[in-house]
Structures are given as structure tokens and as C-alpha cells.
Design an enzyme around this catalytic site. Sequence first.
Site, PDB file in Angstrom:
ATOM      1  N   LEU A 205       4.384  11.043   4.337  1.00 21.60           N
ATOM      2  CA  LEU A 205       5.435  10.248   4.335  1.00 21.60           C
ATOM      3  C   LEU A 205       4.930   8.728   3.865  1.00 21.60           C
ATOM      4  CD1 LEU A 205       8.486   9.815   4.657  1.00 21.60           C
ATOM      5  CD2 LEU A 205       8.212   9.219   6.897  1.00 21.60           C
TER       6      LEU A 205
ATOM      7  N   HIS B  40      -0.472   5.299  15.268  1.00 23.05           N
ATOM      8  CA  HIS B  40      -0.983   3.896  14.835  1.00 23.05           C
ATOM      9  C   HIS B  40       0.487   2.970  14.392  1.00 23.05           C
ATOM     10  CE1 HIS B  40      -2.003   1.063  11.372  1.00 23.05           C
ATOM     11  NE2 HIS B  40      -3.184   1.449  11.866  1.00 23.05           N
TER      12      HIS B  40
END
Length: 337
Positions: free
Chosen positions: A121, A226
Site C-alpha cells: 500500500l 512506523h
Amino acid sequence: MNIVRPVGHADLEQLCQLANKVSPGMTTFPPNKAILEKKINASQAAFSGNGDDYLMVVEAHNSGRILGTAGVYANIGLHTPFYSFAMLTRTQQCYDLDMRVSSRTLHLVNAYAGETEVGTLILDPTLRGKGLGKLAAKSRYLLMAQFRSRFGNRVMAELRGWSDSNAVSPFWEHVGKYFFKGLTYEQADLLSATTNNQFIADLMPTHPIYVELLPEAAKAVIGKPHDLGRSALNMLLKEGFRYENTIDIFDGGPTVHANIDDIRSVANSQLHTISAIGTPIAHAKRCLVCNDSLTDFRVAEVLVGFDANEDIVISQHEADALYLGVGSALRILPLEM
């Protein structure tokens, strides 16, 4: 109008440009033409019914500009092991001292054999916050819903682990690099994405790693995504995915999974037939719509008209973009208001 469609060889240059924009850190999608061309070949085989690695692009329909990508990978872990760390908790008790101690341990596993992964993605960084992530992500679920038999019963997603502003991963620095001496994190992750992963089986420890013995910096990022992946994780959780203590072996990022039929966008999508092409006025709703062609699969957000008899109407422009006509089957996912 933006369209999600299968990747093609004509997209190679734009894919390289997109990969350059998101590098470094996105090691599974490097700005390497040879690697990206292999991904295109594998995807074209899958959309022809002869493979498992489906890669789609988000395209601005009028200009042809590639805005992002989304991938679905069936039958992972069968031909190439898909290694993760499973974190288990062991509790020991000493009755003489009236003392109980719980220890967390990391175990190397290939726990997702035969399952489906959603990933890749990737969005142009300059276009974040414009709704493209939702379109790209949900297009994967429409693909799985429409061609259900091509995908396993469980779906997983592996998210990039936390690293600092210099792209340094504490988990790699205190765990991974000691087993892959001479390799950087980027090199190890790229090998994992482009080889049969034998190097992991050869070099990773076969015995458990005790979490309590790791430095605090490494422990603090176990299962932590992240910063740029938090929105992706939130979308996955809203779809019904859950984190159950499985992490990436290199950066400690979280792995989440769900039963395919329980994924919200799969369960809420329905198959219909177009009754008419025209201006959708009656009870019109914004929906994600896909056609029923694997080879020419298309997804877009369109205005769909529902009349009193549940007849479906969409515009000529949108029908053309989705390769649809009167009598065509289409799958509809109403968007949340």
C-alpha cells in the site's frame, strides 16, 4: 476520477518514479527496474488466472498518472517461507519462595502458510490525506470478495516497524544485525522480498530469544508501527484485523490478521446488476464499485443510484471507465457517510 486497475508494463517508468519518492525504508518496493518488472510479470500472470501475486495501481483516469499501488498475495509461505517472530509468554512459579515470573520469548515461525497477504500500500507522498489510501486499501478487499475462491480463509498484513528520523530501526540494531553480520537492514529486507529466504533459515536462531534480555530501545518498539504506517494500521483495525503478538523479524513491526469473510469491506460488499446507464438521481450513494472481470479488473468510487426496486444506475462516463454496460454484474461497497 481515480481508477484502481492491474499493473501493466507501460507503468514501469512511473513505478520507478514512485519508488524513488518513498525510498529509503520501503525496501519491498525498490526503485529497481528489474525487480519491479518481475513484480509486473507476476501480477499479470495472477490476473490471467495463473498466479498468486496481484499488484494494482491507482491511476488518475484522465491523465494516466500513477498515484499509488496496492497488492494482494495469495498462498504465501507455501513456495517461499514467510518468516515471523511469534511472541509467547511463559510463566514459572516457585512455591517455596512464593514467587511467580513471566518471560516473553520470540520464536521464529512460518505461521501463515497458505494464507493471503495484503500489502504494497504505497501512495505518492505529495498526495497523502486525499482519500487515496482508502480507495487503494479497499480495492484489495473487493478483489478478494469478487474472486473469493482464489484466496485462503485468513488474511494477514505485515506493517513496517518503527525507525527514527535517520531510518535507524532499534529492533534491527539490537537483534537482527547480530544474526546477519555484514548485511544492512535494507539489504536483509530486500533479500527477504526477492529470494527464497533460505538465508533466514540458515542464519536465524532456532532457540527462543528472551525479550527481557533485550535493551529497552528494542523492547519499546516490538509491535510498534512506523509513524507513516499508523493510518494504514488504523484502517486495518477498522476492517476487523487484530494484532496477536506476531512481528517482523527485521524491524519488529506488527503483523495483523483476520478471517477473510469477517473483513468489513468483504462482508458489506454485494453483487448487483446494472439496470440502466444514465444520471443516478434516485437514492444516490457514493460507493466503491468493481466489475467482475479478473483480467480487466477495475475499481472506482462512483455515484450509484438505487431506485425503489433496487435497480442500479450509474453514469456513462463511470460505466466506461469500469468496463460496464447494461446487464453487467458489479460489486458495490457503500462508503460510510
